[in-house]
Design a protein around this motif. Structure first.
Motif, mmCIF file in Angstrom:
data_model
loop_
_atom_site.group_PDB
_atom_site.id
_atom_site.type_symbol
_atom_site.label_atom_id
_atom_site.label_comp_id
_atom_site.label_asym_id
_atom_site.label_seq_id
_atom_site.Cartn_x
_atom_site.Cartn_y
_atom_site.Cartn_z
ATOM 1 N N THR A 74 0.776 -1.255 0.000
ATOM 2 C CA THR A 74 0.089 -0.177 0.182
ATOM 3 C C THR A 74 0.903 1.381 0.232
ATOM 4 O OG1 THR A 74 -0.001 -0.132 2.217
ATOM 5 C CG2 THR A 74 -1.880 -1.142 1.161
ATOM 6 N N GLU A 75 1.932 0.952 0.429
ATOM 7 C CA GLU A 75 3.060 2.494 0.414
ATOM 8 C C GLU A 75 4.003 2.439 -0.535
ATOM 9 O OE1 GLU A 75 2.183 4.744 2.597
ATOM 10 O OE2 GLU A 75 0.537 3.634 3.418
ATOM 11 N N PRO A 76 3.952 3.679 -1.248
ATOM 12 C CA PRO A 76 4.760 3.837 -2.345
ATOM 13 C C PRO A 76 6.511 3.161 -2.264
ATOM 14 C CG PRO A 76 3.398 5.381 -2.589
ATOM 15 C CD PRO A 76 3.109 4.793 -0.935
ATOM 16 N N MET A 77 6.867 3.801 -1.087
ATOM 17 C CA MET A 77 8.502 3.670 -1.091
ATOM 18 C C MET A 77 8.915 2.492 -0.266
ATOM 19 S SD MET A 77 9.967 5.532 -3.046
ATOM 20 C CE MET A 77 11.699 5.509 -2.444
ATOM 21 N N HIS A 78 7.778 1.550 -0.098
ATOM 22 C CA HIS A 78 8.069 0.332 0.944
ATOM 23 C C HIS A 78 8.173 -0.783 0.113
ATOM 24 C CE1 HIS A 78 6.456 2.988 3.841
ATOM 25 N NE2 HIS A 78 6.654 2.141 4.861
ATOM 26 N N CYS A 79 9.098 -1.548 0.588
ATOM 27 C CA CYS A 79 9.530 -2.957 0.193
ATOM 28 C C CYS A 79 9.797 -4.115 1.159
ATOM 29 C CB CYS A 79 10.959 -3.018 -0.464
ATOM 30 S SG CYS A 79 11.165 -1.941 -1.846
ATOM 31 N N VAL A 80 9.101 -5.358 0.944
ATOM 32 C CA VAL A 80 9.158 -6.307 1.946
ATOM 33 C C VAL A 80 10.059 -7.660 1.698
ATOM 34 C CG1 VAL A 80 7.015 -7.279 1.156
ATOM 35 C CG2 VAL A 80 7.598 -7.883 3.473
ATOM 36 N N PHE A 81 10.898 -8.023 2.700
ATOM 37 C CA PHE A 81 11.758 -9.085 2.308
ATOM 38 C C PHE A 81 11.726 -10.238 3.581
ATOM 39 C CE2 PHE A 81 14.324 -6.339 4.696
ATOM 40 C CZ PHE A 81 15.226 -7.235 5.451
ATOM 41 N N THR A 82 11.869 -11.411 3.561
ATOM 42 C CA THR A 82 12.185 -12.066 2.221
ATOM 43 C C THR A 82 10.656 -12.708 1.652
ATOM 44 O OG1 THR A 82 14.362 -12.601 3.279
ATOM 45 C CG2 THR A 82 13.651 -13.916 1.103
ATOM 46 N N ALA A 83 10.481 -12.437 0.602
ATOM 47 C CA ALA A 83 8.911 -12.783 0.077
ATOM 48 C C ALA A 83 9.080 -13.725 -0.688
ATOM 49 C CB ALA A 83 8.332 -11.333 -0.263
ATOM 50 N N ALA A 84 8.235 -14.662 -0.957
ATOM 51 C CA ALA A 84 8.018 -15.690 -1.765
ATOM 52 C C ALA A 84 7.333 -15.012 -2.978
ATOM 53 C CB ALA A 84 7.363 -16.858 -1.465
ATOM 54 N N HIS A 85 7.918 -15.093 -4.083
ATOM 55 C CA HIS A 85 7.637 -14.724 -5.582
ATOM 56 C C HIS A 85 6.525 -15.805 -6.008
ATOM 57 C CE1 HIS A 85 8.027 -12.438 -9.522
ATOM 58 N NE2 HIS A 85 6.809 -12.800 -9.554
ATOM 59 N N ILE A 86 5.072 -15.708 -5.891
ATOM 60 C CA ILE A 86 4.283 -16.698 -6.089
ATOM 61 C C ILE A 86 3.166 -15.785 -7.307
ATOM 62 C CG2 ILE A 86 4.314 -18.170 -4.150
ATOM 63 C CD1 ILE A 86 1.845 -16.701 -3.015
ATOM 64 N N PRO A 87 2.439 -16.745 -8.035
ATOM 65 C CA PRO A 87 1.720 -16.035 -9.055
ATOM 66 C C PRO A 87 0.605 -15.212 -8.475
ATOM 67 C CG PRO A 87 1.863 -18.450 -9.478
ATOM 68 C CD PRO A 87 2.501 -18.033 -8.163
ATOM 69 N N GLU A 88 0.193 -15.471 -7.227
ATOM 70 C CA GLU A 88 -0.920 -14.519 -6.725
ATOM 71 C C GLU A 88 -0.394 -13.147 -6.332
ATOM 72 O OE1 GLU A 88 -1.989 -18.642 -6.678
ATOM 73 O OE2 GLU A 88 -0.178 -17.908 -5.852
ATOM 74 N N ARG A 89 1.142 -12.954 -6.070
ATOM 75 C CA ARG A 89 1.546 -11.879 -5.851
ATOM 76 C C ARG A 89 2.295 -11.313 -6.816
ATOM 77 N NH1 ARG A 89 4.898 -13.887 -0.303
ATOM 78 N NH2 ARG A 89 3.142 -14.003 1.024
ATOM 79 N N ASP A 90 2.202 -11.834 -8.027
ATOM 80 C CA ASP A 90 3.268 -11.288 -8.981
ATOM 81 C C ASP A 90 2.774 -9.890 -9.420
ATOM 82 O OD1 ASP A 90 5.277 -11.800 -11.122
ATOM 83 O OD2 ASP A 90 3.448 -11.550 -12.374
ATOM 84 N N LYS A 91 1.475 -9.642 -9.609
ATOM 85 C CA LYS A 91 1.243 -8.206 -10.246
ATOM 86 C C LYS A 91 1.053 -7.042 -9.015
ATOM 87 C CE LYS A 91 0.909 -9.497 -14.267
ATOM 88 N NZ LYS A 91 2.051 -9.314 -15.449
ATOM 89 N N LYS A 92 1.003 -7.534 -7.788
ATOM 90 C CA LYS A 92 1.053 -6.777 -6.598
ATOM 91 C C LYS A 92 2.131 -6.011 -6.504
ATOM 92 C CE LYS A 92 -2.763 -9.357 -4.709
ATOM 93 N NZ LYS A 92 -3.211 -10.057 -3.432
ATOM 94 N N PHE A 93 3.280 -6.257 -7.077
ATOM 95 C CA PHE A 93 4.624 -5.751 -6.428
ATOM 96 C C PHE A 93 5.650 -5.753 -7.656
ATOM 97 C CE2 PHE A 93 2.995 -8.557 -2.765
ATOM 98 C CZ PHE A 93 3.105 -7.347 -1.856
ATOM 99 N N LYS A 94 6.515 -5.104 -7.404
ATOM 100 C CA LYS A 94 8.097 -5.097 -8.544
ATOM 101 C C LYS A 94 8.851 -6.007 -7.354
ATOM 102 C CE LYS A 94 7.140 -0.698 -10.720
ATOM 103 N NZ LYS A 94 7.480 0.636 -10.926
ATOM 104 N N TRP A 95 9.637 -6.744 -8.205
ATOM 105 C CA TRP A 95 10.376 -7.793 -7.676
ATOM 106 C C TRP A 95 12.022 -7.479 -7.862
ATOM 107 C CZ3 TRP A 95 7.864 -11.114 -4.656
ATOM 108 C CH2 TRP A 95 6.545 -11.292 -4.710
ATOM 109 N N VAL A 96 12.894 -7.839 -6.825
ATOM 110 C CA VAL A 96 14.361 -7.897 -6.928
ATOM 111 C C VAL A 96 14.467 -9.416 -6.272
ATOM 112 C CG1 VAL A 96 16.414 -7.140 -5.966
ATOM 113 C CG2 VAL A 96 14.386 -5.427 -6.168
#
Length: 246
Positions: A74-96
């Motif tokens: 929800t917050e533009p300058m926020h990132c979360v780790f260590t997150a599993a990259h699963i299909p349901e999350r794919d479009k919700k975030f940008k990924w590193v």
């Protein structure tokens, strides 16, 4: 709740507060966890090295997973780790990525008498996990009828130990660590495989995301990531070699 945070400042021109990157994480060994008053872990160490090279202000805060991932969503300058990259999350975030690649085992208490070899057999039991974790999504997508949700992984593990739940998915590395500590767990089958990553808000600046990805790529290419994995005993084994000890 005790907040752990770290801030780096630009040595050059001042940067607006809006340009500060805010990272959130949870207590999830061996990727990110508390050790005394510090946050450590394989994901955390990689993040520090990446941001040191990028050299912009940032914070890191540990909190319950549901809040950690909600802030990144929800917050533009926020990132979360260590997150599993699963299909349901794919479009919700940008990924590193990849910060790591891991597997989850479906485990039981060693003295439960439970024997299941696949997902369909496991559906006959109460399966626990932490609320808003990616494993909750996986369980729901697979149609598990009896899912018990707790606020964190430690509480789910306590429920398994007290036989309030029958099964739980747990990362391969954490399973190995718990066994080495004498926990009476038994791996039943490989439940899932996934890439672990840093997940940033969908409106996160693309140029900054590219710089972060570039620094992670360097850590992988020069062998630093592999050395960090060694530091935290991250090892990938054949499933049969990590089953419960007799």
């Amino acid at each position: 709740m005790k907040v752990l945070a770290i801030m780096l400042s630009l040595a050059a021109a001042p940067v607006a507060a809006a340009d500060t990157v805010h990272f959130t994480t949870e207590d999830y060994p061996p990727y990110n966890y508390r050790e005394g008053d510090q946050i450590v872990g394989a994901g955390y160490d990689q993040l520090l090295l990446m941001m040191k090279e990028i050299n912009i202000p940032y914070t890191i805060e540990m909190m319950p997973w549901a809040r950690a991932i909600a802030l990144a969503e929800t917050e533009p300058m926020h990132c979360v780790f260590t997150a599993a990259h699963i299909p349901e999350r794919d479009k919700k975030f940008k990924w590193v990525e990849p910060v790591a690649v891991g597997r989850n085992f479906m485990v039981s208490h060693r003295k439960s008498g439970i024997t299941v070899g696949n997902i369909e057999e496991a559906k006959g039991y109460i399966v626990g996990t932490q609320r808003n974790d990616y494993t909750q999504t996986l369980l729901e997508n697979e149609g598990f009828p009896k899912i018990d949700l707790a606020t964190d992984l430690k509480l789910t593990l306590k429920k398994l130990q007290s036989k309030r739940i029958d099964l739980m998915p747990i990362s391969e590395q954490h399973y190995i660590e718990l066994q080495e500590k004498g926990e009476e767990l038994e791996a039943q089958f490989v439940f899932s495989e996934q890439i672990f990553a840093i997940a940033c808000n969908a409106n996160f600046p693309q140029d900054l995301l590219a710089r972060m990805q570039g620094e992670l790529d360097k850590l992988i290419a020069d062998g630093t990531q592999a050395k960090i994995f060694d530091t935290y005993n991250l090892r990938y084994t054949n499933f049969g070699l990590v089953a419960a000890k007799p």
